[in-house]
Design a protein around this motif. Sequence first.
Motif, short mmCIF file in Angstrom:
data_model
loop_
_atom_site.label_atom_id
_atom_site.label_comp_id
_atom_site.label_asym_id
_atom_site.label_seq_id
_atom_site.Cartn_x
_atom_site.Cartn_y
_atom_site.Cartn_z
N MET A 21 34.66 47.67 41.24
CA MET A 21 34.28 46.64 40.26
C MET A 21 35.46 45.82 39.75
O MET A 21 35.42 45.24 38.67
CB MET A 21 33.56 47.29 39.06
CG MET A 21 32.28 48.01 39.42
SD MET A 21 31.39 48.61 37.98
CE MET A 21 30.81 47.07 37.29
N SER A 22 36.52 45.73 40.55
CA SER A 22 37.68 44.95 40.13
C SER A 22 37.37 43.46 40.07
O SER A 22 37.83 42.75 39.17
CB SER A 22 38.86 45.20 41.08
OG SER A 22 38.51 44.86 42.42
N VAL A 23 36.57 42.97 41.04
CA VAL A 23 36.21 41.54 41.05
C VAL A 23 35.35 41.20 39.84
O VAL A 23 35.55 40.19 39.16
CB VAL A 23 35.48 41.18 42.35
CG1 VAL A 23 35.01 39.73 42.33
CG2 VAL A 23 36.39 41.42 43.56
N GLN A 24 34.37 42.07 39.54
CA GLN A 24 33.48 41.81 38.41
C GLN A 24 34.23 41.88 37.09
O GLN A 24 33.97 41.08 36.18
CB GLN A 24 32.33 42.82 38.42
CG GLN A 24 31.43 42.69 39.63
CD GLN A 24 30.38 43.79 39.68
OE1 GLN A 24 29.40 43.75 38.95
NE2 GLN A 24 30.59 44.76 40.55
N VAL A 61 30.17 40.12 48.24
CA VAL A 61 31.45 40.54 47.66
C VAL A 61 31.53 42.06 47.71
O VAL A 61 30.68 42.76 47.15
CB VAL A 61 31.58 40.06 46.20
CG1 VAL A 61 32.89 40.56 45.60
CG2 VAL A 61 31.51 38.54 46.13
N ASN A 62 32.51 42.56 48.43
CA ASN A 62 32.74 44.00 48.48
C ASN A 62 33.58 44.40 47.27
O ASN A 62 34.77 44.05 47.19
CB ASN A 62 33.46 44.39 49.78
CG ASN A 62 32.60 44.12 51.01
OD1 ASN A 62 31.39 44.35 50.98
ND2 ASN A 62 33.21 43.63 52.08
N ASP A 63 32.97 45.10 46.34
CA ASP A 63 33.65 45.41 45.08
C ASP A 63 33.37 46.86 44.67
O ASP A 63 32.72 47.12 43.65
CB ASP A 63 33.15 44.44 44.01
CG ASP A 63 33.99 44.46 42.74
OD1 ASP A 63 35.16 44.85 42.84
OD2 ASP A 63 33.46 44.10 41.68
#
Length: 365
Positions: free
Chosen positions: A168-171, A163-165
Amino acid sequence: MQSATMDPAEEPPSMLWGLDPIFSAFARLYVRDILQMTESTQVPGIYFYNLHPIYKVDVLGTVVYRRERDDFFCYGVDDGTGVINCLCWKNDLFKEEGGPTKSGEKHSDVAHGSFNLVAELEKLRQAQQRRCRLEIGELLRVRGPVKTSRQQREIMASTYYRVNDPVMSVQIAWMMDVPQLYRQCYDKPFQLQPDATGDSAISSLSKATNLIKDFFKEKSVTRFRPYDVQDLLQPLISSQPQTTPADQKPVAGPSACQQLRQLLKEVLQILQDEGTVYRRVKSQDEVYHVTAHDKDLLIAVKDIIHEDSKRDKYAEKGCHILHILSAVRQRHSLNVSKTALELVLKSLECNSDIVSTSDNHYTVF
């Protein structure tokens, strides 16, 4: 870690597992809970969290260790609550090593500037390798069934990828979604049990709620007081005294009247949460209005949308639902909930009195 098994007496019958929607979904559980789930005694490979049958999960975490074999990777994934081993298989395209490159060089000499299928396959293979071969510290998402191997709980990945984050938007989105899933689904035990006929038993609360709703629909009730509908719930209250063994003292429990009042209180709360009813004025005289049959509320909402849609601010998209809610509370009642307003808007739209321009905007023709 020892694989704990559930007491057969507490375990729901396997024929009912499919009635739990979590059973067919990838459960987004914390790693800590995956490691602590109890295993089924009926079917190995099925686990229970709060009596919810679970066999496949969805995990997002940081790689803290890695091992590579010819056919698979072993990644240790840490989501902040624990670390679990994830077995990630390589597919055939991934395992090819340099085969297409040599033939690709020959084809590239022949076809200058034209589409080269072999070269494109090589690019695809390299891209997949970059996505699947992770290093320690990178973010990995894994989906797959849970297994217990050598007394260790692990995930057999059916899907996994880096996951390219960078921001940290995905996390952050994950950390906001998962607690909500716990509150709404996972932390509510699976309580559906078979009755004497083998059909699923509906709780007394659900029966009471449906009974009151049917009464509203049949009689076209616009408003009521609690004592107007209390007798409808009487058949749901058991009036038979409970028997106790001769060597034990009888235990005092709530009377039938107390049970009836408590059941009615819970039903009214559910109906208010759903927006089916609301109290226009909160006073000692408990008067409830049935949202769908309250003509004054429907007229108030319709007038607000009709008037405010003419303003330049709302001329293009219409009035937002939160603006309508604020106006309704100012003009009609402070106690109108958003769920109640949504029912009114749906009714008006079905009657072609208003039209929705988006999910949350409404206007008139």
